[in-house]
Motif scaffolding. Sequence first.
Motif, PDB file in Angstrom:
ATOM      1  N   THR A   1       0.850  -1.445  -0.129  1.00 41.52           N
ATOM      2  CA  THR A   1       0.127  -0.079   0.022  1.00 41.52           C
ATOM      3  C   THR A   1       0.855   1.245   0.397  1.00 41.52           C
ATOM      4  N   PRO A   2       0.366   1.910  -1.122  1.00 37.69           N
ATOM      5  CA  PRO A   2       1.605   3.707  -1.037  1.00 37.69           C
ATOM      6  C   PRO A   2       0.991   4.430   0.046  1.00 37.69           C
ATOM      7  N   ALA A   3       0.142   3.776   0.678  1.00 37.40           N
ATOM      8  CA  ALA A   3       0.448   4.744   2.570  1.00 37.40           C
ATOM      9  C   ALA A   3       0.296   4.023   3.759  1.00 37.40           C
ATOM     10  N   PRO A   4       0.343   4.050   4.688  1.00 33.09           N
ATOM     11  CA  PRO A   4       0.016   4.272   6.188  1.00 33.09           C
ATOM     12  C   PRO A   4      -1.130   3.854   6.199  1.00 33.09           C
ATOM     13  N   ASP A   5      -1.212   1.877   6.578  1.00 30.07           N
ATOM     14  CA  ASP A   5      -1.879   1.436   6.958  1.00 30.07           C
ATOM     15  C   ASP A   5      -2.408   0.629   8.346  1.00 30.07           C
ATOM     16  N   MET A   6      -3.788   0.240   9.153  1.00 29.15           N
ATOM     17  CA  MET A   6      -3.889  -0.778  10.004  1.00 29.15           C
ATOM     18  C   MET A   6      -2.281  -2.247  10.179  1.00 29.15           C
ATOM     19  N   ILE A   7      -2.410  -2.883   8.676  1.00 33.12           N
ATOM     20  CA  ILE A   7      -1.485  -3.805   8.686  1.00 33.12           C
ATOM     21  C   ILE A   7      -0.075  -4.104   9.856  1.00 33.12           C
ATOM     22  N   HIS A   8       0.318  -2.276   8.620  1.00 34.12           N
ATOM     23  CA  HIS A   8       1.976  -2.490   8.972  1.00 34.12           C
ATOM     24  C   HIS A   8       2.145  -1.472  10.193  1.00 34.12           C
ATOM     25  N   GLU A   9       1.010  -0.633  10.632  1.00 36.28           N
ATOM     26  CA  GLU A   9       0.960  -0.357  12.207  1.00 36.28           C
ATOM     27  C   GLU A   9       1.497  -1.335  13.694  1.00 36.28           C
ATOM     28  N   ALA A  10       0.031  -2.179  13.407  1.00 39.75           N
ATOM     29  CA  ALA A  10      -0.675  -3.082  14.198  1.00 39.75           C
ATOM     30  C   ALA A  10       0.780  -4.356  13.781  1.00 39.75           C
ATOM     31  N   ALA A  11       0.137  -5.061  12.871  1.00 42.15           N
ATOM     32  CA  ALA A  11       0.964  -6.048  12.603  1.00 42.15           C
ATOM     33  C   ALA A  11       2.729  -5.766  12.828  1.00 42.15           C
ATOM     34  N   GLY A  12       3.065  -4.509  12.669  1.00 41.78           N
ATOM     35  CA  GLY A  12       4.923  -4.663  11.838  1.00 41.78           C
ATOM     36  C   GLY A  12       5.504  -3.918  13.538  1.00 41.78           C
ATOM     37  N   HIS A  13       4.872  -3.165  13.923  1.00 39.77           N
ATOM     38  CA  HIS A  13       5.473  -2.323  15.077  1.00 39.77           C
ATOM     39  C   HIS A  13       4.872  -3.127  16.446  1.00 39.77           C
ATOM     40  N   ALA A  14       3.902  -3.580  17.094  1.00 38.68           N
ATOM     41  CA  ALA A  14       3.451  -3.076  17.952  1.00 38.68           C
ATOM     42  C   ALA A  14       3.917  -5.081  18.845  1.00 38.68           C
ATOM     43  N   PRO A  15       4.046  -6.179  17.723  1.00 31.81           N
ATOM     44  CA  PRO A  15       4.532  -7.261  18.808  1.00 31.81           C
ATOM     45  C   PRO A  15       5.754  -7.392  19.086  1.00 31.81           C
ATOM     46  N   ILE A  16       6.643  -6.322  18.799  1.00 31.93           N
ATOM     47  CA  ILE A  16       8.149  -6.699  19.328  1.00 31.93           C
ATOM     48  C   ILE A  16       8.299  -5.555  20.523  1.00 31.93           C
ATOM     49  N   LEU A  17       7.573  -4.766  20.484  1.00 33.65           N
ATOM     50  CA  LEU A  17       7.012  -3.834  22.176  1.00 33.65           C
ATOM     51  C   LEU A  17       7.343  -5.067  23.117  1.00 33.65           C
ATOM     52  N   ALA A  18       6.424  -6.242  22.660  1.00 33.48           N
ATOM     53  CA  ALA A  18       7.155  -6.882  24.077  1.00 33.48           C
ATOM     54  C   ALA A  18       8.191  -6.637  24.917  1.00 33.48           C
ATOM     55  N   ASP A  19       8.775  -6.942  23.790  1.00 34.04           N
ATOM     56  CA  ASP A  19      10.229  -6.993  24.333  1.00 34.04           C
ATOM     57  C   ASP A  19      10.550  -5.528  24.866  1.00 34.04           C
ATOM     58  N   GLU A  20      10.772  -5.644  26.177  1.00 36.27           N
ATOM     59  CA  GLU A  20      11.578  -4.710  27.358  1.00 36.27           C
ATOM     60  C   GLU A  20      12.118  -3.254  26.861  1.00 36.27           C
ATOM     61  N   THR A  21      13.879  -3.807  26.689  1.00 42.15           N
ATOM     62  CA  THR A  21      14.248  -2.868  25.752  1.00 42.15           C
ATOM     63  C   THR A  21      13.838  -2.634  24.549  1.00 42.15           C
ATOM     64  N   TYR A  22      13.357  -3.467  23.744  1.00 46.34           N
ATOM     65  CA  TYR A  22      13.041  -2.238  22.781  1.00 46.34           C
ATOM     66  C   TYR A  22      12.238  -1.895  22.655  1.00 46.34           C
ATOM     67  N   ALA A  23      11.287  -2.254  23.463  1.00 51.85           N
ATOM     68  CA  ALA A  23      10.025  -1.004  24.068  1.00 51.85           C
ATOM     69  C   ALA A  23      11.236   0.429  24.762  1.00 51.85           C
ATOM     70  N   ALA A  24      11.743   0.760  25.499  1.00 52.57           N
ATOM     71  CA  ALA A  24      12.715   1.444  25.683  1.00 52.57           C
ATOM     72  C   ALA A  24      12.734   2.120  24.570  1.00 52.57           C
ATOM     73  N   TYR A  25      13.732   2.002  23.449  1.00 58.14           N
ATOM     74  CA  TYR A  25      14.399   2.358  22.219  1.00 58.14           C
ATOM     75  C   TYR A  25      13.584   2.983  21.999  1.00 58.14           C
ATOM     76  N   VAL A  26      11.973   2.351  21.514  1.00 56.85           N
ATOM     77  CA  VAL A  26      11.006   3.155  20.988  1.00 56.85           C
ATOM     78  C   VAL A  26      10.832   4.417  21.419  1.00 56.85           C
ATOM     79  N   ARG A  27      11.173   4.507  22.780  1.00 61.70           N
ATOM     80  CA  ARG A  27       9.747   5.527  23.094  1.00 61.70           C
ATOM     81  C   ARG A  27      10.978   6.407  23.654  1.00 61.70           C
ATOM     82  N   ARG A  28      12.039   6.311  23.524  1.00 61.85           N
ATOM     83  CA  ARG A  28      13.147   6.980  23.362  1.00 61.85           C
ATOM     84  C   ARG A  28      13.486   7.701  22.330  1.00 61.85           C
ATOM     85  N   PHE A  29      13.521   6.959  21.349  1.00 59.24           N
ATOM     86  CA  PHE A  29      13.793   7.365  20.060  1.00 59.24           C
ATOM     87  C   PHE A  29      12.439   8.124  19.671  1.00 59.24           C
TER      88      PHE A  29
END
Length: 578
Positions: free
Chosen positions: A116-144
Amino acid sequence: MLTKHIPAHLRQYTVQQNYASYTPINHAVWRYVMRQNHETMKDLAHEAYTDGLKASGISIEQIPDVAEMNEKLGRFGLGAATIDGFIPGVAFFDFQSHGILPVVAEIRKLENIQYTPAPDMIHEAAGHAPILADETYAAYVRRFGEIGKKAIATKEEHDVFEAVRTYSNLLEKGGATEEQLETAKQQIAEKEALVTGESEAELIGRLYWWTVEYGLIGTVDNPKIYGAGLLSSVEEGGNILSPDVKKVPYDMEQAVRTTFDITKPQPQLFVCQSFEELMDGLEAFAETMAFRRGGTESVDKAVASGSTATIELSSGLQLTSTWDAGRRNDDGLLYYLQASSPTALAFGDVQLPDHGRDVHADGYGTPIGLLEDGRALETLKQDELANLGVTEGQETTLTFVSGVKVDGRVEQVHYEDGLPVLVRWSKATVTDGEARLFEPSWGMYDMAVGTGVTSVSAGAADSEAFFGSDAPAGSSLNHEQEETELDALYGEVRSIREHGPADAVDQLQAVHQALQEHPADWLLRLEIVEILEELDQPGGLLAKVQAELVQLQETRPELEKLITNGLQVAAKAPLRMQ
């Protein structure tokens, strides 16, 4: 369990998800992509991926409810909010700095199922959300987010962003004429031609791309995926095993120097050893940014942005406005800050009482630098200020080493930690040689205290106060298409799959008969095949639908891989109907 609260100044970018408006075809698109992704990624993704899907409230079978995601992500101190497509980079990072994942409410159309040429639910929810279960990575995303929202772009880059958003929306929403699309593409090219140099927003955007979007972790020989762009794309995610995709050890400086083309598969990917390495790289990049460096050069970035930016002085006083070039000496160094736009004053990211943009609605100006005797005003205590006449009720004149003079009656001195940060004058005249910078008839003159600029960042010091607390949601999600006859057929097949009625084959026979009015539809035929194979119904209807899929592969080459992949996943991951 507490869910994340969306700051008022960010609500303007949010929409109501309006979950009931998703059609059966929307859910089928989600299910197809997610089944493909999960089957491919379960062995290629970071270990947090599979468990993170469930932990973040994401189902393979249907589009997630973002309210549920928000609640479940609360277990990790995070949240989710629904947004409407493209939003400015500063706002996107601002969401993340508050621990909120912005999730685009729309989902790609069936014809855009691969990309899709525009952001969509699949990219944001299925792509970004799962790895946030890793505490260190979640801290990186928030600090970013905390650092990224301070990054300053140029006005020309802002213009490119708006042009790209217009074009992508035309593509995704459909209905645009070739002339409209060509005009939009031309607008992008024209705006891009005006961009010169590389702003810190551009550079940190590359760092985000090569880590959060397209990052790998582990070793070059055995990498795992954590980047959302890879996790939400079967084709690109599977490509990490290809020798054609170069894997290189993560290096922050190399990452920010590496450009990318969002319309093509990435020819190389960076592999970090750990999420801690990412954090170290991010902090190292932050040292190059205006919010850490300060000085005239950083103010120049704010001026070039043409957008809201905050200048922090050596006293700690923060000035938020859209900035003009100001006054400079022969060496080009600033000695008088100037803004012709509404301005607010803050300290410690909290707006000072009676110093909002409504008070300084016509702009703001103030000298910075040492006094003519070489002293720094912000270091002087009350008795020393009194000796200069800087005490309430006194008329006095302050002359700066730059030559700027402030003459008038001191009405108030604002202190923080016992030291002055702001002096309010009445009947003030401010001059720079022959130039008159402020007249008594203009009202009160609020002179900032500070010998220099220590920090400059995009956005406001106190965003809630500066942008207002009553910003409404932009709109409510409202799919343009209404449920069609084809949607109804998708809904019937979904019900059969979920409930497994005794007469399932008869019902599928009826659906297939109606489907003859839609000879180009491949996805519903694929779902029918899945169910019939699960019910162990060879021959007959199954053979007919399989033949129709083969014909579609032969007559529509763009569908060949989609259908093949769907059949392969169905064989590997059976439905296990009730």
